[in-house]
Design a protein around this motif. Structure first.
Motif, PDB file in Angstrom:
ATOM      1  N   VAL A 191      71.155 -13.194-106.333  1.00 58.40           N
ATOM      2  CA  VAL A 191      70.582 -11.861-106.503  1.00 58.40           C
ATOM      3  C   VAL A 191      71.639 -10.804-106.174  1.00 58.40           C
ATOM      4  CG1 VAL A 191      68.789 -10.274-105.705  1.00 58.40           C
ATOM      5  CG2 VAL A 191      68.299 -12.726-105.918  1.00 58.40           C
ATOM      6  N   PRO A 192      71.823  -9.782-107.022  1.00 57.84           N
ATOM      7  CA  PRO A 192      72.752  -8.694-106.689  1.00 57.84           C
ATOM      8  C   PRO A 192      72.354  -8.008-105.383  1.00 57.84           C
ATOM      9  CG  PRO A 192      72.127  -8.609-109.003  1.00 57.84           C
ATOM     10  CD  PRO A 192      71.238  -9.627-108.361  1.00 57.84           C
ATOM     11  N   GLN A 193      73.357  -7.527-104.649  1.00 55.66           N
ATOM     12  CA  GLN A 193      73.139  -6.944-103.337  1.00 55.66           C
ATOM     13  C   GLN A 193      73.635  -5.495-103.309  1.00 55.66           C
ATOM     14  OE1 GLN A 193      71.636  -8.859-100.893  1.00 55.66           O
ATOM     15  NE2 GLN A 193      71.472 -10.431-102.487  1.00 55.66           N
ATOM     16  N   GLY A 194      73.175  -4.750-102.307  1.00 54.89           N
ATOM     17  CA  GLY A 194      73.717  -3.427-102.027  1.00 54.89           C
ATOM     18  C   GLY A 194      73.559  -2.434-103.161  1.00 54.89           C
ATOM     19  N   VAL A 195      72.405  -2.428-103.818  1.00 57.35           N
ATOM     20  CA  VAL A 195      72.194  -1.523-104.946  1.00 57.35           C
ATOM     21  C   VAL A 195      72.050  -0.080-104.452  1.00 57.35           C
ATOM     22  CG1 VAL A 195      70.682  -0.956-106.886  1.00 57.35           C
ATOM     23  CG2 VAL A 195      71.103  -3.348-106.279  1.00 57.35           C
ATOM     24  N   THR A 196      72.773   0.828-105.087  1.00 56.54           N
ATOM     25  CA  THR A 196      72.634   2.257-104.819  1.00 56.54           C
ATOM     26  C   THR A 196      72.390   2.980-106.139  1.00 56.54           C
ATOM     27  OG1 THR A 196      75.009   2.696-105.032  1.00 56.54           O
ATOM     28  CG2 THR A 196      74.172   2.153-102.826  1.00 56.54           C
ATOM     29  N   ALA A 197      71.672   4.085-106.092  1.00 57.08           N
ATOM     30  CA  ALA A 197      71.361   4.858-107.297  1.00 57.08           C
ATOM     31  C   ALA A 197      71.424   6.340-106.973  1.00 57.08           C
ATOM     32  CB  ALA A 197      69.978   4.486-107.826  1.00 57.08           C
ATOM     33  N   THR A 198      72.130   7.085-107.825  1.00 53.72           N
ATOM     34  CA  THR A 198      72.297   8.528-107.630  1.00 53.72           C
ATOM     35  C   THR A 198      71.951   9.238-108.926  1.00 53.72           C
ATOM     36  OG1 THR A 198      74.094   8.117-106.079  1.00 53.72           O
ATOM     37  CG2 THR A 198      73.883  10.351-106.940  1.00 53.72           C
ATOM     38  N   TRP A 202      76.318  -1.803-107.509  1.00 58.51           N
ATOM     39  CA  TRP A 202      75.851  -2.923-106.717  1.00 58.51           C
ATOM     40  C   TRP A 202      76.999  -3.888-106.492  1.00 58.51           C
ATOM     41  CZ3 TRP A 202      74.680  -1.817-111.733  1.00 58.51           C
ATOM     42  CH2 TRP A 202      75.134  -2.698-112.700  1.00 58.51           C
ATOM     43  N   SER A 203      76.738  -4.921-105.718  1.00 54.69           N
ATOM     44  CA  SER A 203      77.711  -6.005-105.537  1.00 54.69           C
ATOM     45  C   SER A 203      76.983  -7.330-105.627  1.00 54.69           C
ATOM     46  CB  SER A 203      78.419  -5.883-104.178  1.00 54.69           C
ATOM     47  OG  SER A 203      77.479  -5.935-103.117  1.00 54.69           O
ATOM     48  N   ALA A 204      77.712  -8.385-105.983  1.00 51.31           N
ATOM     49  CA  ALA A 204      77.136  -9.718-106.103  1.00 51.31           C
ATOM     50  C   ALA A 204      77.573 -10.564-104.920  1.00 51.31           C
ATOM     51  CB  ALA A 204      77.581 -10.372-107.406  1.00 51.31           C
ATOM     52  N   SER A 205      76.804 -11.623-104.676  1.00 54.80           N
ATOM     53  CA  SER A 205      77.180 -12.528-103.595  1.00 54.80           C
ATOM     54  C   SER A 205      78.547 -13.138-103.871  1.00 54.80           C
ATOM     55  CB  SER A 205      76.138 -13.642-103.452  1.00 54.80           C
ATOM     56  OG  SER A 205      74.878 -13.093-103.144  1.00 54.80           O
ATOM     57  N   ALA A 233      66.512 -13.436-109.624  1.00 56.52           N
ATOM     58  CA  ALA A 233      65.429 -12.548-109.216  1.00 56.52           C
ATOM     59  C   ALA A 233      65.971 -11.129-109.094  1.00 56.52           C
ATOM     60  CB  ALA A 233      64.849 -13.018-107.884  1.00 56.52           C
ATOM     61  N   ALA A 234      65.078 -10.173-109.085  1.00 53.53           N
ATOM     62  CA  ALA A 234      65.506  -8.777-108.987  1.00 53.53           C
ATOM     63  C   ALA A 234      65.963  -8.454-107.576  1.00 53.53           C
ATOM     64  CB  ALA A 234      64.366  -7.856-109.388  1.00 53.53           C
ATOM     65  N   SER A 235      66.901  -7.530-107.495  1.00 46.47           N
ATOM     66  CA  SER A 235      67.386  -7.060-106.204  1.00 46.47           C
ATOM     67  C   SER A 235      66.299  -6.289-105.471  1.00 46.47           C
ATOM     68  CB  SER A 235      68.585  -6.143-106.422  1.00 46.47           C
ATOM     69  OG  SER A 235      68.161  -4.955-107.094  1.00 46.47           O
ATOM     70  N   GLU A 236      66.578  -5.963-104.222  1.00 41.15           N
ATOM     71  CA  GLU A 236      65.684  -5.066-103.492  1.00 41.15           C
ATOM     72  C   GLU A 236      65.640  -3.722-104.216  1.00 41.15           C
ATOM     73  OE1 GLU A 236      63.714  -5.464-100.827  1.00 41.15           O
ATOM     74  OE2 GLU A 236      64.182  -7.608-100.909  1.00 41.15           O
ATOM     75  N   PRO A 237      64.453  -3.143-104.425  1.00 43.81           N
ATOM     76  CA  PRO A 237      64.374  -1.887-105.175  1.00 43.81           C
ATOM     77  C   PRO A 237      64.885  -0.691-104.373  1.00 43.81           C
ATOM     78  CG  PRO A 237      62.210  -2.494-104.332  1.00 43.81           C
ATOM     79  CD  PRO A 237      63.131  -3.651-104.018  1.00 43.81           C
TER      80      PRO A 237
END
Length: 674
Positions: free
Chosen positions: A492-499, A509-512, A564-568
């Motif tokens: 699952v992709p990690q560290g999602v940010t949205a601006t 985002w970043s991947a494992s 699976a989807a990342s944390e929203p």
């Protein structure tokens, strides 16, 4: 003969009745289809609820009957050409029901049920699958051309057979509960309604007109009854309907026909353009700008005052007109990119430096046809963008997907007379030696030695692969999972940010670090795929202003497995394009210019109701507005009010008023609304 209304009311309700079990697949053709390369079958589950964009997050059906033709051509070609052919052999293409016998299967291929059984077998657990279908057998079909004339006459008996032996027979099969887990996307009657817009003086089109209207409406209602069918009406292409005096009547005709259905606007998911045509997706080196003494670029001989140079232009133009005619703003667009790439050695690589307008356009345009009206097996064409959902970069077009409606390598029509029992005739537009009056006396540019429409045309396919743009291996989408994929999902992709920046959102985002199999990512907005990326960042454009969205990201690998989807994360957009907020009141209204030229312009006003609704809304028109061509509302004394159908807006509802006016376009911005 009973009227269409009597026949509809007398037909049994099929939307919820599921009468037949799945038929057994017994022929060799069916066995080959089921073996198509999208993976293992899944057990049937409950039908999913309808979605706004059926392509989002879904696989698409690969027709192994078409793939077998491609593989055989690759074997014969050998070398790098053969390798390139094999690279696209697993792309999804539409299944055409071009006559009644196609429903059960004929010499041209297996029947509809065999294809649907194969689609069920290809469907992967947890992933929707789109089955692309073409409805194409209207009475008096192809009333202005000859190459694709159909089997049914433009007469009452032809309509009777169309409804009972063709549409009802197709719906009976689609309604089988074995197929309720598929998303069936239907392209409805290519070229039919567009012919009524531009060829109304042709006697055969005059004869066919009432049957086109009745037949399309009947098909839309019956397909809508099934529940999991998403219908897209054919809307020609930029070089056919792009002129304002064609585009506006087309939108009005579409609204009239859809409005005549029992389901109304709910009967359609959207419109599909460029079906079986080769108009480019974009003209990268051309804009409709003032060329100086030569006039505007649109005045060149090739464009003949048509400002829609490509399909990105046309879909954006059409969307605005449709919404102004009352279609919901959620209406989606598809573009057939199967033959509009125009790559190869003759593709321009830069803008021309010529000071002569026609030379400048001819040296700059990627569309290499002699004339935009040349449609039959055009020489020099190439594969375009590979099929993909929610393609980014065209926010004004509201694209649901790029699709290959016309399977590459299938002929548009015979280049000489060929006897047949399909009703298809010899059209001189398919004759490469013919100087056509329809093309201002120019040669047709058609390929020689072409078979009947719909038949495999191997030399055409070799040309399309050679001239592909993006080139094979450089663009498009993953051709699909391997026949025996790794079933382990990526991390699952990690560290999602949205601006947010206005109505655009930048996501990163970043991947494992242990995930080495990832080949790409999908960004989801409120749970629906919005764009894809091969890196760890993306931008989503065309969102609604001042709206909060939930952003998630998924990863995929070469086998087609999805994480699976990342944390929203939540993000709220700003004002439209970062501009000023609309004037507050019972409603808000924002003006924007959609097109302009010397001495005139086209504009639109989007009106949105507040929390309490906007009954009898009124908008202060842009200063000095004077027009006799306004749609979606009424202009009187400097005030715009709604038409009968949109004068009262429910809370949060929107409507669009469009117009063409003389003079200089006003600045975009908010207008007073109460």
């Amino acid at each position: 003969m009973r009227s269409a209304w009597e026949r509809r009311k007398g037909a049994p309700e099929r939307g919820r009745q599921r009468r037949r079990g799945r038929a057994a697949a017994t022929t060799a053709a069916v066995a080959a289809l089921v073996a198509a390369p999208l993976g293992a079958a899944t057990s049937a589950g409950a039908a999913e609820p309808r979605v706004d964009n059926p392509f989002a997050g879904a696989d698409q059906y690969v027709n192994s009957y078409w793939s077998d033709n491609v593989e055989a051509a690759a074997d014969r070609a050998g070398g790098s050409l053969g390798d390139s052919m094999r690279a696209v052999a697993n792309e999804p293409t539409s299944v055409w029901m071009d006559r009644i016998s196609a429903i059960e299967g004929n010499a041209d291929g297996p029947g509809l049920r065999a294809h649907l059984d194969a689609a069920v077998a290809q469907k992967r657990a947890g992933t929707p699958l789109v089955f692309n279908l073409v409805i194409y057998d209207l009475p008096g079909r192809d009333c202005y051309a000859l190459a694709s004339n159909g089997e049914l006459p433009a007469a009452d008996e032809g309509m009777q057979r169309y409804e009972t032996e063709y549409i009802d027979a197709i719906v009976d099969i689609l309604d089988d509960p074995a197929y309720e887990d598929l998303r069936i996307v239907a392209t409805v009657e290519p070229d039919s309604l567009p012919n009524l817009v531009t060829n109304s003086s042709e006697p055969l089109c005059q004869q066919a007109a009432p049957y086109y209207r009745e037949g399309v409406a009947y098909a839309l209602d019956r397909l809508h009854d099934v529940g999991n069918v998403y219908s897209y009406i054919d809307a020609a292409h930029a070089g056919w309907l792009g002129w304002p005096n064609n585009a506006q009547p087309a939108a009005q005709l579409f609204a009239e026909v859809v409005g005549s259905t029992e389901a109304g606007f709910d009967s359609v998911a959207g419109f599909v353009t460029n079906t079986a045509n080769s108009t480019p997706l974009t003209e990268p080196f051309l804009e409709d700008e003032n060329f100086g003494s030569g006039g505007f670029v649109r005045q060149a001989e090739f464009y003949q005052w048509n400002t829609d140079f490509d399909e990105a232009d046309w879909t954006a133009h059409l969307y605005d007109l449709l919404v102004a005619e009352g279609f919901p703003s959620s209406i989606g667009m598809l573009i057939d990119t199967s033959r509009n790439g125009w790559g190869g050695p003759d593709r321009p690589s830069a803008e021309s430096t010529s000071t002569d307008l026609n030379t400048y356009v001819d040296e700059s345009r990627v569309d290499r046809r002699n004339h935009r009206g040349a449609w039959c097996n055009p020489s020099g064409a190439g594969l375009g963008e590979r099929p993909q959902a929610t393609p980014s970069g065209y926010p004004d077009s509201h694209l649901d997907a790029f699709v290959w409606v016309k399977p590459p390598g299938e002929s548009d029509g015979a280049s000489e007379e060929i006897d047949n029992d399909q009703g298809k005739k010899f059209d001189r537009m398919c004759d490469p030696t013919f100087n056509s009056p329809k093309l201002d006396g120019l040669l047709t540019g058609a390929l020689p030695d072409a078979p009947l429409a719909g038949q495999w045309f191997e030399s055409q396919f070799a040309m399309l692969v050679t001239n592909a743009y993006p080139p094979i291996g450089d663009g498009g989408t993953d051709p699909g999972p391997d026949p025996d994929p790794d079933t382990t999902a990526p991390s699952v992709p990690q560290g999602v940010t949205a601006t947010a920046d206005g109505t655009s959102v930048s996501v990163s985002w970043s991947a494992s670090t242990d995930d080495t199999r990832v080949t790409g990512y999908s960004v989801l907005v409120d749970g629906e795929a919005a764009t894809t990326s091969s890196t760890t960042s993306a931008t989503v454009t065309g969102l609604d202003p001042k709206t909060t969205y939930e952003i998630t990201v998924t990863a995929r690998d070469a086998a087609g497995n999805t994480s699976a989807a990342s944390e929203p994360v939540s993000v709220t957009t700003g004002a439209d394009d970062g501009g000023p907020d609309p004037v507050e009141g019972a409603c808000t209204a924002v003006y924007s210019t959609t097109n302009s030229w010397s001495g005139g312009y086209q504009g639109q006003v989007v009106v949105t109701a507040g929390d309490d609704g906007a009954p009898g809304w009124a908008v202060t028109a842009p200063a000095g507005l004077s027009t006799t061509n306004l749609w979606g509302g009424v202009l009187s004394g400097g005030t715009i009010t709604g038409a009968a159908w949109n004068a009262d807006l429910a809370p949060g509802a929107s409507t669009t008023v469009g117009f063409v006016a003389n003079g200089t376009a006003p600045a975009d911005g908010p207008l007073a609304c109460d």
